[in-house]
Design an enzyme around this catalytic site. Structure first.
Site, short mmCIF file in Angstrom:
data_model
loop_
_atom_site.label_atom_id
_atom_site.label_comp_id
_atom_site.label_asym_id
_atom_site.label_seq_id
_atom_site.Cartn_x
_atom_site.Cartn_y
_atom_site.Cartn_z
N SER A 143 0.62 -1.27 -0.32
CA SER A 143 -0.29 -0.37 0.06
C SER A 143 0.47 1.67 0.13
CB SER A 143 -0.66 0.36 1.28
OG SER A 143 -1.63 1.54 1.38
N TYR A 156 -2.01 -0.83 10.00
CA TYR A 156 -2.76 -1.66 8.95
C TYR A 156 -0.54 -0.13 8.44
CZ TYR A 156 -4.03 -1.33 3.94
OH TYR A 156 -4.32 -1.46 3.01
P1 NAD Z 1 -11.65 -6.31 0.06
O1 NAD Z 1 -12.55 -5.87 0.78
O2 NAD Z 1 -12.40 -5.81 -1.65
O3 NAD Z 1 -10.75 -7.65 -0.35
C1 NAD Z 1 -10.51 -8.42 0.95
C2 NAD Z 1 -10.34 -9.59 0.49
O4 NAD Z 1 -9.70 -10.42 2.07
C3 NAD Z 1 -11.19 -10.07 0.84
O5 NAD Z 1 -11.08 -11.19 -0.57
C4 NAD Z 1 -11.80 -10.76 1.63
O6 NAD Z 1 -12.65 -12.26 1.98
C5 NAD Z 1 -10.22 -11.34 2.38
N1 NAD Z 1 -9.88 -11.38 3.69
C6 NAD Z 1 -10.63 -10.78 4.88
N2 NAD Z 1 -10.08 -11.69 5.75
C7 NAD Z 1 -9.36 -12.78 5.39
C8 NAD Z 1 -8.98 -13.72 6.30
N3 NAD Z 1 -8.76 -13.42 7.36
N4 NAD Z 1 -8.56 -15.24 5.33
C9 NAD Z 1 -8.33 -14.87 4.56
N5 NAD Z 1 -9.27 -13.70 3.36
C10 NAD Z 1 -9.77 -12.77 4.43
O7 NAD Z 1 -10.81 -5.33 -0.03
P2 NAD Z 1 -8.99 -4.93 -1.37
O8 NAD Z 1 -9.33 -3.60 -1.32
O9 NAD Z 1 -9.49 -5.54 -2.88
O10 NAD Z 1 -7.78 -5.22 -0.31
C11 NAD Z 1 -6.50 -5.77 -1.14
C12 NAD Z 1 -6.03 -5.93 -0.29
O11 NAD Z 1 -4.86 -4.26 -1.07
C13 NAD Z 1 -5.60 -5.50 0.88
O12 NAD Z 1 -4.06 -5.95 1.33
C14 NAD Z 1 -4.73 -3.52 1.43
O13 NAD Z 1 -4.88 -3.50 2.00
C15 NAD Z 1 -4.66 -3.55 -0.62
N6 NAD Z 1 -4.80 -2.43 -0.69
C16 NAD Z 1 -5.92 -2.00 -0.52
C17 NAD Z 1 -6.36 -0.51 -0.82
C18 NAD Z 1 -7.47 0.06 -1.25
O14 NAD Z 1 -7.95 1.59 -1.39
N7 NAD Z 1 -8.55 -0.63 -1.32
C19 NAD Z 1 -4.75 0.34 -0.82
C20 NAD Z 1 -3.47 -0.13 -1.25
C21 NAD Z 1 -3.35 -1.72 -0.69
#
Ligand code: NAD
Length: 261
Positions: A143, A156
Site C-alpha cells: 500500500s 495497517y
Molecule cells: P476487499 O475488502 O475487497 O478484499 C479483501 C479480501 O480479503 C476479501 O476477499 C476478503 O474476503 C479477504 N479476507 C479478509 N480477511 C481474510 C482472512 N482472514 N482470510 C482470508 N481472506 C480474508 O479489499 P481490497 O481493497 O481489494 O484489498 C486487497 C488488498 O489491497 C489488501 O491487502 C489491502 O490492504 C490492499 N490495498 C487496498 C487499497 C484500497 O484502497 N482498496 C489500497 C492499498 C492497498
C-alpha cells in the site's frame, strides 16, 4: 496465453483487487486458487467464470489467513491438485481506523495476522516448491501506507511497512533461484475495503461522507482519481513475464502520485 501450465494462489480474491489479479492470470491461461470470504453462490460463480476464461482449473479454498496451518494446507493443496504453486499473491487484507488509545486489541491482532504474518507463512510454504522448479513469482499487495503513514491507521501502516521489509528480505534469499519477490503499493482503490472505512473515518474525524471522499481519501492523491483494481492487476501480470525477471525486491507504487508529494 503466457501463463498456460502455471498455477497461482491469490489470497483474499473473492472481491476487489484480489479478484482482479485472478482474472488477469486466468486470462493468460493460469490455473488459479481463489481464497477469501463471502457469499458461497457468488464465489462459485466467480470460480466457474475463471475456469471458463482460462480453459484451466480454478479452485476455491476458504483458508483463514489468521491460521498458519490453513495457509500451509492451502499451498499443499495447490501443489497436489494444480502443481506449483508458481505464483503466489499475498493480498488478503482488512482495515480498522481509530486513534491508538481507542484501537481495539483484537482488531490490531487481526490486521497484523491477516495483512502481514500470513504473507510470511505463505512464502515459507511456497518457496521450497518454487526453488525446486527454479521459477517463481511472489507478489504482495502492500500500500502507499508501506511508504508513508496516515493518522488512525497504526496497525495497517505497521503491517504494510512490514510487507515492504519482508519483500526485500525474501528477494535476497531467492535471488539466484529464478524467483522474484515484489510488492505493489496502490493508493486508494475503489473496493469494499475503502467503502468500509468511510463510516469509521467520518466518526474518527467528525466529517461527512463527501468530506471523507474528497478531503481525506482523494486529497492524498494528486490525480484526484481512485486507482482501479485492473490497473493494479496489470502490473502484477507484467511481473510474471520473463521481461520482468530482473525486477525483484521492489516496492512498486500505483498511487496517482501520492508518495511523490
Ligand atoms: P476487499 O475488502 O475487497 O478484499 C479483501 C479480501 O480479503 C476479501 O476477499 C476478503 O474476503 C479477504 N479476507 C479478509 N480477511 C481474510 C482472512 N482472514 N482470510 C482470508 N481472506 C480474508 O479489499 P481490497 O481493497 O481489494 O484489498 C486487497 C488488498 O489491497 C489488501 O491487502 C489491502 O490492504 C490492499 N490495498 C487496498 C487499497 C484500497 O484502497 N482498496 C489500497 C492499498 C492497498
Amino acid at each position: 496465453m503466457f501463463l498456460k501450465g502455471k498455477s497461482a494462489i491469490i489470497t483474499g480474491s473473492t472481491s476487489g483487487i484480489g479478484l482482479a489479479y485472478a482474472k488477469v492470470f486466468a486470462a493468460e491461461g493460469a490455473s488459479v486458487v481463489i481464497n477469501g470470504f463471502g457469499d458461497a453462490a457468488a464465489i462459485e460463480k466467480e470460480r466457474a467464470a475463471l475456469e471458463a476464461t482460462s480453459g484451466a482449473r480454478a479452485l476455491y479454498d476458504a483458508a483463514d489467513m489468521t491460521d498458519p496451518a490453513a495457509i500451509a494446507a492451502l499451498v499443499r493443496r495447490c501443489h497436489g491438485e494444480l502443481g506449483g504453486p508458481d505464483i503466489i499473491v499475498n493480498n488478503a487484507g482488512i482495515q480498522h481506523v481509530a486513534p491508538i488509545e481507542d484501537f481495539p486489541a483484537d482488531k490490531f491482532e487481526a490486521i497484523i495476522k491477516i495483512n502481514l504474518t500470513s504473507a510470511w507463512y505463505m512464502m515459507q510454504a511456497a518457496v521450497p516448491y518454487m526453488k525446486a522448479a527454479k521459477w517463481g513469482r511472489i507478489i504482495s499487495t502492500a500500500s502507499a501506507h508501506s511508504l508513508v503513514a496516515s493518522p488512525n491507521k497504526s496497525a495497517y501502516v505497521m503491517a504494510k511497512h512490514g510487507i515492504a521489509g519482508l519483500t526485500k528480505t525474501i528477494a535476497l534469499e531467492t535471488a539466484t533461484d529464478g524467483i522474484t519477490v515484489n510488492c505493489i503499493s496502490p493508493g486508494y482503490v475503489w473496493t469494499p475495503l475503502v467503502e468500509g472505512q468511510i463510516p469509521d473515518t467520518m466518526k474518527a474525524r467528525g466529517l461527512t461522507r463527501e468530506q471523507v471522499l474528497n478531503d481525506v481519501l482523494l486529497s492524498a492523491q494528486p490525480t484526484k482519481e481512485f486507482v482501479t483494481p485492473e490497473q493494479v492487476a496489470a502490473l502484477a501480470l507484467f511481473l510474471c513475464r520473463d521481461e520482468a525477471k530482473s525486477i525483484t525486491g521492489a516496492n512498486l507504487s500505483v498511487d496517482g502520485g501520492w508518495t511523490a508529494a
